[in-house]
Scaffold this active site. Structure first.
Site, PDB file in Angstrom:
ATOM      1  CD  GLU A 298      -3.271   0.158   2.080  1.00  0.00           C
ATOM      2  OE1 GLU A 298      -3.788  -0.968   2.115  1.00  0.00           O
ATOM      3  OE2 GLU A 298      -3.511   1.032   2.919  1.00  0.00           O
ATOM      4  CG  HIS A 327       7.723 -29.315   1.709  1.00  0.00           C
ATOM      5  ND1 HIS A 327       8.455 -30.423   1.346  1.00  0.00           N
ATOM      6  CD2 HIS A 327       8.248 -28.882   2.885  1.00  0.00           C
ATOM      7  CE1 HIS A 327       9.354 -30.676   2.286  1.00  0.00           C
ATOM      8  NE2 HIS A 327       9.260 -29.750   3.217  1.00  0.00           N
ATOM      9  CE  LYS A 441     -10.901   2.259   3.514  1.00  0.00           C
ATOM     10  NZ  LYS A 441     -10.475   2.988   4.695  1.00  0.00           N
TER      11      LYS A 441
HETATM   12  O1  PA5 Z   1      -3.209   1.733   5.767  1.00  0.00           O
HETATM   13  C1  PA5 Z   1      -4.332   2.189   5.614  1.00  0.00           C
HETATM   14  O2  PA5 Z   1      -4.563   3.389   5.778  1.00  0.00           O
HETATM   15  C2  PA5 Z   1      -5.508   1.314   5.222  1.00  0.00           C
HETATM   16  O3  PA5 Z   1      -5.170   0.054   4.829  1.00  0.00           O
HETATM   17  C3  PA5 Z   1      -6.469   1.232   6.392  1.00  0.00           C
HETATM   18  O4  PA5 Z   1      -5.805   0.706   7.501  1.00  0.00           O
HETATM   19  C4  PA5 Z   1      -7.694   0.384   6.102  1.00  0.00           C
HETATM   20  O5  PA5 Z   1      -8.289   0.774   4.898  1.00  0.00           O
HETATM   21  C5  PA5 Z   1      -8.717   0.530   7.229  1.00  0.00           C
HETATM   22  O6  PA5 Z   1      -9.017   1.881   7.428  1.00  0.00           O
HETATM   23  P1  PA5 Z   1      -9.681   2.413   8.736  1.00  0.00           P
HETATM   24  O7  PA5 Z   1      -8.786   2.161   9.883  1.00  0.00           O
HETATM   25  O8  PA5 Z   1      -9.892   3.864   8.480  1.00  0.00           O
HETATM   26  O9  PA5 Z   1     -10.969   1.663   8.876  1.00  0.00           O
END
Ligand code: PA5
Length: 472
Positions: A298, A327, A441
């Site tokens: 990410e 394996h 989202k």
């Molecule tokens: O790293 C990030 O910002 C995302 O992966 C969030 O952790 C994930 O989308 C969940 O978001 P939130 O904590 O706002 O629910």
């Protein structure tokens, strides 16, 4: 504080990058002069990182702990004394860190232990919205003795808010008005819907500080509360991170494992290594690979750089487990394409010692194993795999933990976070946003009719129906 000087140094984790180097693996590796060039480039980035330190609040978490950490410990103690189960509702950065830390530091079969042998309530981390999973959770939870910790930084993620709505109506039905004492909310102090709901309903709240993104949030209440509830030493976790942050504040890349690791991976990317495999040789570290996969994917998977030019960069993370995946995946890692780097996680001393007894002494091809231990076996297999991967010319490095404990885990978390931030700097991209995740989202909000998302809904509809002839 749990760890000081010699004890800390004895527990220092190290990175061995011998097998990233051409000197050791041949033409596919990185040459000294390439690394020297990278080190030169790094100097500027190190300076930039230091200048940005004020905005990278996640780096301050191991330092600024006083009030919040004390309150976390108090709440954790209350939960331990009064509840039989602790359920985390969250996804992505709000779940992967807690899962990784539980797996690393709790007893391997924690939930199955009798209460007197567990240091806290049973823990469940619900990071998906599969209806079967939710129904099965409700089948085993006793609402009277369950505490729920809903975690969402944005306070609006559909998955987490849906889970909260299901749990809220379940608890209201079962417990009436007292239900709100069974929910703790961890979210942004000012933004989002969860904080509004928490205030309205009277939930206890913890905050994700500004400048701490989801995937960099393990060392704030997101990860610390679930850890403390299970009796994990959160001071040692933070001490480990602080210790590693000190090491990684060194400006000389040759003495800074986070910068060196980032530089090596970026060098490898330039050579076409678009895949990054993390392979812990310890079940306790299995979910560190999941946590790292999110952090790396990410943060670095970006379409444009800081100048707005299309770069399409990133390395696809792959999770593997030693020895299990020897394996299944290692055939590919030795004989497959030169498009990947491997990071092994090695543990020198396991918390258990299991001997392989004499059993079939009359069969020499089996008998040779007796007198050894599983500890020797797992580490010999790691060395053997490292050897085979290296011999086949694939770049690999090893992060060595003297043992898995809260202090070494804190170091590992900090090392990988800093490596990621630094790789972002070297690649001139924003490692801290996630426009691709936001797009998904928003599309979900549009599909489910959230107000304000009509344009997005129209955009989705105009994308048209699937072509039937391509579905067989
Ligand atoms: O790293 C990030 O910002 C995302 O992966 C969030 O952790 C994930 O989308 C969940 O978001 P939130 O904590 O706002 O629910």
């Amino acid at each position: 504080m749990a760890y000081r000087c010699e004890k800390a140094d004895a527990m220092r984790i190290h990175m061995d990058y011998n097998n990233m180097m051409a000197e050791n693996i041949g033409k596919n590796g990185i040459c000294e002069d390439e690394l020297a060039k990278m080190a030169e480039k790094s100097a500027e980035c190190i300076y930039a990182m230091e200048k940005k330190r004020g905005s990278m609040k996640w780096r301050d978490l191991p330092y600024d702990r006083c009030e919040t950490v004390e309150r976390i410990k108090k709440t954790a103690e209350y939960v331990r004394e009064n509840f039989e189960s602790f359920v985390v509702l969250g996804i992505g950065g709000s779940a992967l860190g807690p899962i990784a830390v539980q797996q690393a530091l709790n007893h391997m079969r924690y939930n199955e232990l009798p209460r007197e042998k567990r240091s806290g309530p049973k823990i469940y981390i619900e990071d998906n919205v599969d209806p079967e999973r939710m129904e099965s959770l409700l089948d085993i939870i006793n609402p009277e003795t369950a505490m729920f910790n809903v975690i969402t930084k944005s306070g609006s993620t559909s998955e987490t808010m849906s889970q909260l709505m299901i749990i809220t109506s379940y608890l209201r039905r079962e417990l009436g008005a007292a239900y709100s004492k069974h929910i703790i909310a961890t979210t942004d102090e000012h933004k989002g819907n969860l904080i509004k709901i928490a205030k309205q309903e009277g939930y206890e709240t913890f905050f994700v500080p500004d400048g701490v993104g989801g995937r960099f949030s393990e060392l704030c209440p997101v990860g610390l509360l679930p850890a403390a509830v299970c009796g994990i030493d959160i001071d040692a976790l933070l001490d480990g991170a602080k210790y590693m942050d000190g090491i990684c504040s060194e400006r000389n890349i040759y003495a800074n494992p986070a910068y060196m690791s980032a530089a090596l991976e970026v060098c490898a990317m330039e050579k076409g290594c678009n895949i990054s495999v993390m392979m812990p040789y310890a079940d306790s570290l299995k979910y560190m690979a999941d946590w790292y996969a999110q952090l790396w994917a990410e943060s670095l998977g970006k379409r444009v750089n800081n100048a707005g030019e299309e770069v399409r960069c990133g390395q696809t993370p792959v999770k593997a487990l030693g020895v299990t995946d020897q394996h299944s995946q290692v055939q590919l890692y030795t004989e497959g394409p030169f498009d990947k780097t491997l990071t092994f996680l090695a543990v020198e001393n396991f918390r258990a010692h299991v001997e392989i007894p004499h059993a079939f002494d009359d069969i020499p091809d089996v008998a040779f194993l007796s007198g050894h231990t599983l500890n020797e076996l797992i580490n010999s297999e790691r060395r053997a795999t490292e050897y085979a991967v290296t011999k086949s010319g694939h770049m690999n490095k090893t992060i060595i933990l003297p043992e898995v404990n809260a202090f070494t885990l804190g170091q590992l978390i900090c090392l990988l976070e800093l490596q990621t931030a630094f790789a972002g700097e070297l690649l001139s991209i924003n490692a801290f946003d996630q426009p691709g995740v936001e797009e998904g989202k928003n599309a979900t909000y549009a599909l489910l009719g959230r107000p304000g998302y009509d344009d997005k809904r129209r955009e989705l509809i105009s994308a048209g129906e699937k072509t039937a002839r391509y579905i067989i």
